[in-house]
Design a protein around this motif. Sequence first.
Motif, PDB file in Angstrom:
ATOM      1  N   MET A  23      24.833  39.268  36.233  1.00 33.11           N
ATOM      2  CA  MET A  23      25.510  40.365  36.937  1.00 33.11           C
ATOM      3  C   MET A  23      25.597  41.585  36.076  1.00 33.11           C
ATOM      4  SD  MET A  23      25.852  39.902  40.940  1.00 33.11           S
ATOM      5  CE  MET A  23      26.702  39.076  40.956  1.00 33.11           C
ATOM      6  N   VAL A  24      26.155  41.378  35.289  1.00 33.69           N
ATOM      7  CA  VAL A  24      27.131  42.148  34.539  1.00 33.69           C
ATOM      8  C   VAL A  24      26.335  42.241  32.488  1.00 33.69           C
ATOM      9  CG1 VAL A  24      28.789  42.419  32.759  1.00 33.69           C
ATOM     10  CG2 VAL A  24      29.469  40.924  34.409  1.00 33.69           C
ATOM     11  N   LEU A  25      25.116  41.546  32.966  1.00 29.16           N
ATOM     12  CA  LEU A  25      24.622  42.006  31.635  1.00 29.16           C
ATOM     13  C   LEU A  25      23.466  42.949  32.495  1.00 29.16           C
ATOM     14  CD1 LEU A  25      23.960  39.054  29.880  1.00 29.16           C
ATOM     15  CD2 LEU A  25      24.657  40.642  28.909  1.00 29.16           C
ATOM     16  N   ALA A  75      15.265  45.158  40.712  1.00 32.41           N
ATOM     17  CA  ALA A  75      15.564  43.690  40.189  1.00 32.41           C
ATOM     18  C   ALA A  75      17.434  43.703  41.587  1.00 32.41           C
ATOM     19  CB  ALA A  75      16.313  44.428  38.796  1.00 32.41           C
ATOM     20  N   GLY A  76      17.423  44.895  41.398  1.00 33.64           N
ATOM     21  CA  GLY A  76      19.369  44.827  42.258  1.00 33.64           C
ATOM     22  C   GLY A  76      18.619  44.268  44.189  1.00 33.64           C
ATOM     23  N   LEU A  77      17.178  44.772  44.530  1.00 35.25           N
ATOM     24  CA  LEU A  77      17.123  43.806  45.822  1.00 35.25           C
ATOM     25  C   LEU A  77      16.443  43.103  45.570  1.00 35.25           C
ATOM     26  CD1 LEU A  77      14.643  47.256  47.045  1.00 35.25           C
ATOM     27  CD2 LEU A  77      17.341  45.917  47.789  1.00 35.25           C
ATOM     28  N   SER A  78      16.193  42.242  44.349  1.00 31.18           N
ATOM     29  CA  SER A  78      15.522  40.734  44.503  1.00 31.18           C
ATOM     30  C   SER A  78      16.752  39.917  43.963  1.00 31.18           C
ATOM     31  CB  SER A  78      14.444  41.048  43.672  1.00 31.18           C
ATOM     32  OG  SER A  78      13.475  41.847  44.096  1.00 31.18           O
ATOM     33  N   LEU A  79      17.469  40.376  43.176  1.00 28.63           N
ATOM     34  CA  LEU A  79      18.023  39.403  42.183  1.00 28.63           C
ATOM     35  C   LEU A  79      19.721  39.203  42.110  1.00 28.63           C
ATOM     36  CD1 LEU A  79      15.933  39.926  38.873  1.00 28.63           C
ATOM     37  CD2 LEU A  79      15.451  37.442  40.517  1.00 28.63           C
ATOM     38  N   VAL A  80      19.935  40.714  43.077  1.00 31.02           N
ATOM     39  CA  VAL A  80      21.259  40.768  43.273  1.00 31.02           C
ATOM     40  C   VAL A  80      22.046  40.514  44.500  1.00 31.02           C
ATOM     41  CG1 VAL A  80      23.154  42.345  42.827  1.00 31.02           C
ATOM     42  CG2 VAL A  80      21.729  42.041  41.071  1.00 31.02           C
ATOM     43  N   LEU A  81      20.926  41.244  46.000  1.00 29.77           N
ATOM     44  CA  LEU A  81      21.394  40.923  46.989  1.00 29.77           C
ATOM     45  C   LEU A  81      20.830  39.611  47.284  1.00 29.77           C
ATOM     46  CD1 LEU A  81      19.780  43.653  48.755  1.00 29.77           C
ATOM     47  CD2 LEU A  81      21.838  43.865  48.319  1.00 29.77           C
ATOM     48  N   PRO A  82      20.467  38.593  47.117  1.00 27.05           N
ATOM     49  CA  PRO A  82      20.687  36.961  47.413  1.00 27.05           C
ATOM     50  C   PRO A  82      22.342  36.560  47.512  1.00 27.05           C
ATOM     51  CG  PRO A  82      18.363  37.730  46.433  1.00 27.05           C
ATOM     52  CD  PRO A  82      19.749  38.736  46.004  1.00 27.05           C
ATOM     53  N   THR A  83      23.162  37.045  46.469  1.00 23.26           N
ATOM     54  CA  THR A  83      24.107  37.075  46.174  1.00 23.26           C
ATOM     55  C   THR A  83      25.447  36.880  46.856  1.00 23.26           C
ATOM     56  OG1 THR A  83      24.148  37.027  43.402  1.00 23.26           O
ATOM     57  CG2 THR A  83      25.494  36.594  44.175  1.00 23.26           C
ATOM     58  N   THR A 131      22.661  32.668  54.975  1.00 17.94           N
ATOM     59  CA  THR A 131      22.103  31.515  54.258  1.00 17.94           C
ATOM     60  C   THR A 131      22.993  30.807  53.202  1.00 17.94           C
ATOM     61  OG1 THR A 131      20.986  32.241  53.115  1.00 17.94           O
ATOM     62  CG2 THR A 131      19.807  31.499  54.645  1.00 17.94           C
ATOM     63  N   PRO A 132      23.250  30.081  53.440  1.00 19.68           N
ATOM     64  CA  PRO A 132      24.501  29.385  52.437  1.00 19.68           C
ATOM     65  C   PRO A 132      23.834  29.252  50.821  1.00 19.68           C
ATOM     66  CG  PRO A 132      23.720  27.632  53.354  1.00 19.68           C
ATOM     67  CD  PRO A 132      23.329  29.161  53.778  1.00 19.68           C
ATOM     68  N   GLY A 133      24.293  29.577  49.276  1.00 20.54           N
ATOM     69  CA  GLY A 133      24.064  29.637  48.907  1.00 20.54           C
ATOM     70  C   GLY A 133      23.166  31.407  48.183  1.00 20.54           C
ATOM     71  N   PRO A 134      22.886  31.047  47.332  1.00 20.24           N
ATOM     72  CA  PRO A 134      22.244  33.419  47.032  1.00 20.24           C
ATOM     73  C   PRO A 134      21.213  32.774  47.075  1.00 20.24           C
ATOM     74  CG  PRO A 134      22.537  31.211  44.464  1.00 20.24           C
ATOM     75  CD  PRO A 134      22.959  30.383  45.571  1.00 20.24           C
ATOM     76  N   GLN A 135      20.570  32.754  48.189  1.00 19.11           N
ATOM     77  CA  GLN A 135      19.367  32.791  48.788  1.00 19.11           C
ATOM     78  C   GLN A 135      19.347  33.955  49.757  1.00 19.11           C
ATOM     79  OE1 GLN A 135      18.261  28.942  49.460  1.00 19.11           O
ATOM     80  NE2 GLN A 135      20.058  27.918  49.211  1.00 19.11           N
ATOM     81  N   PHE A 136      17.805  33.991  49.810  1.00 15.67           N
ATOM     82  CA  PHE A 136      17.882  34.927  51.509  1.00 15.67           C
ATOM     83  C   PHE A 136      17.256  33.995  52.258  1.00 15.67           C
ATOM     84  CE2 PHE A 136      16.114  39.167  48.419  1.00 15.67           C
ATOM     85  CZ  PHE A 136      17.089  39.372  49.002  1.00 15.67           C
ATOM     86  N   SER A 137      17.477  34.065  53.754  1.00 12.10           N
ATOM     87  CA  SER A 137      16.819  34.394  54.459  1.00 12.10           C
ATOM     88  C   SER A 137      15.216  34.412  54.650  1.00 12.10           C
ATOM     89  CB  SER A 137      17.594  34.753  55.900  1.00 12.10           C
ATOM     90  OG  SER A 137      17.772  35.819  56.144  1.00 12.10           O
ATOM     91  N   SER A 138      14.846  34.130  55.428  1.00 14.48           N
ATOM     92  CA  SER A 138      13.392  33.677  55.980  1.00 14.48           C
ATOM     93  C   SER A 138      13.173  35.003  56.008  1.00 14.48           C
ATOM     94  CB  SER A 138      12.507  33.190  56.998  1.00 14.48           C
ATOM     95  OG  SER A 138      12.825  32.140  56.725  1.00 14.48           O
ATOM     96  N   ALA A 139      13.892  36.470  56.719  1.00 15.15           N
ATOM     97  CA  ALA A 139      13.523  37.710  57.292  1.00 15.15           C
ATOM     98  C   ALA A 139      13.741  38.155  55.837  1.00 15.15           C
ATOM     99  CB  ALA A 139      14.435  38.130  58.763  1.00 15.15           C
ATOM    100  N   GLN A 140      14.954  38.000  55.603  1.00 13.65           N
ATOM    101  CA  GLN A 140      15.554  38.813  54.658  1.00 13.65           C
ATOM    102  C   GLN A 140      14.659  39.196  53.046  1.00 13.65           C
ATOM    103  OE1 GLN A 140      18.646  36.768  53.536  1.00 13.65           O
ATOM    104  NE2 GLN A 140      20.206  38.575  55.014  1.00 13.65           N
TER     105      GLN A 140
END
Length: 366
Positions: free
Chosen positions: A325-327, A146-154, A159-168
């Motif tokens: 993220m708090v939840l 959950a941390g790697l997939s849903l928290v880090l992109p923020t 890239t702008p916004g809560p998104q991963f780049s292609s490599a990420q």
Amino acid sequence: MNHQLRLLAGRWPFLVPALAAVVLALTWGRSLSVGAVVLVSCCLAGAVLSAVHHAEVIAHRVGEPFGSLVLAVAVTIIEVALIVTLMADGGEKSSSLARDTVFAAVMITCNGIVGLSLLVCALRRRVAVFNAEGTGAAFGTVATLAGLSLVLPTFTTSTPGPQFSSAQLVFAALAALILYGLFVATQTVRHRDYFLPVTADGVVIDADDHADPPSSKVALTSLGLLAVALLSVVGLAKGVSPTIESGVAAAGLPASVVGVVIALLVLLPETIAALRAARRDRVQTSLNLGLGSAMASIGLTIPAVAMASIWLEGPLVLGLGATHMVLLALTVVVGTLTVIPGRATPLQGGVHLSLLAAYIVLAVSP
């Protein structure tokens, strides 16, 4: 007459998947009237109950923890197919559907299924006892995924916004698959005994004691009918999804509520199966189902949407907002404190359920 009714009642798990599949074939791709939506909803509920029945037959045949793994993976594969299909149909407006559905699945499983199972078992036996080693390993994997997939992109800046780049995104997908595969190997091969139910004294229960396991023929039949039932669940859920989306919009609710509804529908079989296991004092089986479903949801959904993003239009938003993220942080802290002792009272179950209630309230009224 009574004999025929009893015979029909005994065959409902075999008849309902076929009926649901027929209704799915007749309604696929069509605009549904109110009466058709009611019929589809009834068939959807029947398919869910049938899926639970056949999953329990398979679980009884292969034993724990394989039985929990079968249902978790099967349902999650169908969930992934549903998410990708809705994303393909929805265009840019569904860019956050994968995130909303996966996070909803994490909250429902880690707080709803876990909380209900602990509460039901603890109310019956005063204390719910489970294996802390296996449950801790599962919960730690869920928290990491959950941390790697849903928290880090923020917090990434490529890239702008809560998104991963292609490599990420490639890294996150590979990490999810590897961690999930490593956990499955741990659960089923190297440390299988960590995921078996235990008695109140902590003694591992390596076999069910209530009935002989079904034959291979019966188990294979249930496996086929489980696949039909789950496919019907997803197809029928997709059929009523426009009604859900229009109802959510008409009520003035956030679009993320659609993800919550999808997760609730898809996770209903695991929830029912987990509660039945908890009532039989097999709370470890319930925890295997709940945490295994959360892990499979992230470990299979993120790689799937990463692959699908190659041809899907619009951005892929994965990062959570501050409230979620708090939840998630509260869920990780509370879950850790619940798992460490290997025993839980009704209080722990109530705490988890309060977190789920908070999530649902904030989803409806952010």
